[in-house]
Design a protein around this motif. Structure first.
Motif, PDB file in Angstrom:
ATOM      1  N   ALA A   1      12.462   0.264   3.592  1.00 27.97           N
ATOM      2  CA  ALA A   1      13.224  -0.601   2.682  1.00 27.97           C
ATOM      3  C   ALA A   1      13.749   0.149   1.448  1.00 27.97           C
ATOM      4  N   PRO A   2      12.903   0.884   0.702  1.00 27.69           N
ATOM      5  CA  PRO A   2      13.442   1.604  -0.461  1.00 27.69           C
ATOM      6  C   PRO A   2      14.433   2.693  -0.056  1.00 27.69           C
ATOM      7  N   ALA A   3      14.231   3.291   1.127  1.00 29.26           N
ATOM      8  CA  ALA A   3      15.137   4.344   1.582  1.00 29.26           C
ATOM      9  C   ALA A   3      16.544   3.798   1.801  1.00 29.26           C
TER      10      ALA A   3
ATOM     11  N   ALA B   1       0.807  -1.219   0.000  1.00 30.72           N
ATOM     12  CA  ALA B   1       0.000   0.000   0.000  1.00 30.72           C
ATOM     13  C   ALA B   1       0.840   1.269   0.000  1.00 30.72           C
ATOM     14  N   LEU B   2       1.996   1.254   0.656  1.00 32.47           N
ATOM     15  CA  LEU B   2       2.759   2.500   0.827  1.00 32.47           C
ATOM     16  C   LEU B   2       4.059   2.560   0.031  1.00 32.47           C
ATOM     17  N   LEU B   3       4.376   1.536  -0.712  1.00 36.36           N
ATOM     18  CA  LEU B   3       5.638   1.551  -1.449  1.00 36.36           C
ATOM     19  C   LEU B   3       5.729   2.723  -2.426  1.00 36.36           C
TER      20      LEU B   3
ATOM     21  N   ALA C   1       3.460  -1.468   6.366  1.00 42.79           N
ATOM     22  CA  ALA C   1       3.529  -0.093   5.871  1.00 42.79           C
ATOM     23  C   ALA C   1       4.841   0.571   6.277  1.00 42.79           C
ATOM     24  N   ALA C   2       5.294   0.315   7.502  1.00 43.28           N
ATOM     25  CA  ALA C   2       6.572   0.877   7.956  1.00 43.28           C
ATOM     26  C   ALA C   2       7.725   0.328   7.129  1.00 43.28           C
TER      27      ALA C   2
ATOM     28  N   LEU D   1       7.398   0.643  -7.912  1.00 45.81           N
ATOM     29  CA  LEU D   1       6.321   0.027  -8.679  1.00 45.81           C
ATOM     30  C   LEU D   1       6.546  -1.477  -8.804  1.00 45.81           C
ATOM     31  N   TYR D   2       7.768  -1.869  -9.096  1.00 45.02           N
ATOM     32  CA  TYR D   2       8.103  -3.291  -9.179  1.00 45.02           C
ATOM     33  C   TYR D   2       7.897  -3.974  -7.825  1.00 45.02           C
TER      34      TYR D   2
END
Length: 406
Positions: free
Chosen positions: A122-124, A66-68, A116-117, A343-344
């Motif tokens: 993770a991307p950061a 949901a938050l990626l 969500a956390a 997105l991936y």
């Protein structure tokens, strides 16, 4: 090319930074697997059906998905450091609340919050590594360490599940809290807070990028089928063979440990065989495991009914995991990768959030595992189809209009 000889040596702060980011990565991966071996015990302890308790797994994946896509925009607006620290604090707090309750609805809610956390942290992690470690050998080394922690997390979660469930099932939910708080304190000191440019918006050209879309669909199908298959097997090992969570955890290791061990060599495989071939080979191996489960959905013996299935699906992940990640952005312009990667990853997590509840729901409705195995096999077929189309697209003649893969 950057001259890596002039790059400054890693100092104490960089080591701490990398350990914080990698520790966060392994926590996120652990959360994805720690409840699988204990799901049968949780179903009994909470006096609920498997359909209800599976949301403990699906909820985490749903929160993650949901938050990626919102993560990069939130980092640009409020600052990467602030978003990271708030997300880590929420993760730790949700772990404490989850460990103190017997209410399934609250447990599911805490798992959604933790997902969500994880989507915000993770991307950061990769963004911070790219900004803080000099391009070249040092950055590649940092990313390798980061990836190895993530790959090892799923296996670690399985083993922790067997140990913690034997002590007290509440520990499955609360155990990340002290680790997360420790990482939060360390992150407070070392996470940088540079200005973050606003990420590109999700656009039609990006959604029309065939390679990215096929990678997301294929990875989502593989991830969803994988998690659903492990749940179906774990529940049967508990209900039919009477296995304890620690036995289930050890029994599932063939489906996770080889990937963790193979990550350091993934780049060599991709260089030699190319992403498209590896992804198709992995999808075919995974589908073979799914079909084997479909042929013998009722487990009677581990060695004949479970182990061959686990080895096949893990072979599929060993072949395709790194290749899918590389392929997903291979044709995406550099300026769009800030939104292409989330997105991936959204596709990967959405696959688990969709396939798992459908699989368990079908098993409950028909009171049989063969229909559930059919759902898993359909996910495998989707992965094979996406990989086959990608292979054909990648082998078109040079004169074909493939420059943008619309």
């Amino acid at each position: 090319m950057a001259d890596t000889r002039s790059a400054p040596a890693w100092g104490r702060r960089r080591w701490i930074l990398l350990l914080v980011l990698s520790g966060n990565m392994i926590l996120d991966a652990i959360e994805g697997s720690i409840l699988v071996p204990a799901l049968g015990v949780l179903t009994t302890e909470l006096h609920r059906s498997v359909w209800e308790t599976q949301w403990l797994l699906g909820g985490f994946a749903a929160g993650f998905a949901a938050l990626l896509l919102a993560g990069p925009a939130l980092a640009a607006r409020f600052g990467r450091r602030r978003v990271y620290l708030v997300a880590m604090a929420l993760f730790a707090l949700a772990s404490v609340i989850g460990g103190l309750t017997d209410d399934l609805a609250i447990l599911v809610a805490t798992r959604v919050v933790k997902g969500a956390a994880a989507a915000l942290t993770a991307p950061a992690g990769l963004a911070v590594i790219a900004a803080e470690f000099p391009a070249g050998a040092q950055q590649r080394r940092a990313i390798s360490v980061y990836a190895m922690f993530g790959a090892a997390g799923f296996t670690t979660g399985l083993l922790l599940s067997g140990w913690l469930a034997a002590l007290n099932w509440h520990l499955l939910f609360v155990f990340p809290a002290p680790i997360a708080f420790a990482l939060l304190v360390a992150a407070w000191r070392v996470i940088p807070d540079p200005p973050v440019a606003a990420p590109p918006r999700l656009s039609k050209p990006l959604l029309r990028n065939g390679s990215l879309v096929r990678s997301a669909l294929g990875a989502g199908a593989l991830n969803g089928g994988y998690l659903a298959l492990l749940v179906v097997i774990a529940v049967q090992l508990h209900e039919v063979l009477g296995w304890a969570p620690w036995q289930i955890a050890v029994g599932l290791l063939p489906a996770s440990l080889p990937l963790a061990l193979s990550v350091p060599f993934a780049g060599r495989f991709v260089e030699r065989y190319g992403t498209a071939r590896l992804i198709l080979a992995g999808a075919v191996a995974t589908l073979a495991g799914h079909l084997l489960l479909f042929a013998r959905p009722e487990i009677r013996a581990y060695g004949t009914d479970v182990l061959p299935v686990l080895l096949l699906i893990e072979a599929g992940f060993v072949l395709s995991f790194a290749a899918l990640n590389m392929q997903s952005t291979a044709t995406v312009p550099a300026e769009l990768r800030g939104i292409a990667v989330p997105l991936y990853q959204t596709g990967v997590q959405f696959g688990a959030a969709l396939v798992l509840p459908v699989t368990v729901g079908v098993a409950v409705v028909f009171d049989a595992y063969r229909p559930a195995a059919a759902v898993i096999a359909l996910a495998g077929l989707l992965a094979v189809a996406a990989a086959s189309i990608e292979l054909r697209a990648s082998t078109r003649p040079a004169s074909a209009p493939v420059k943008s893969l619309p």
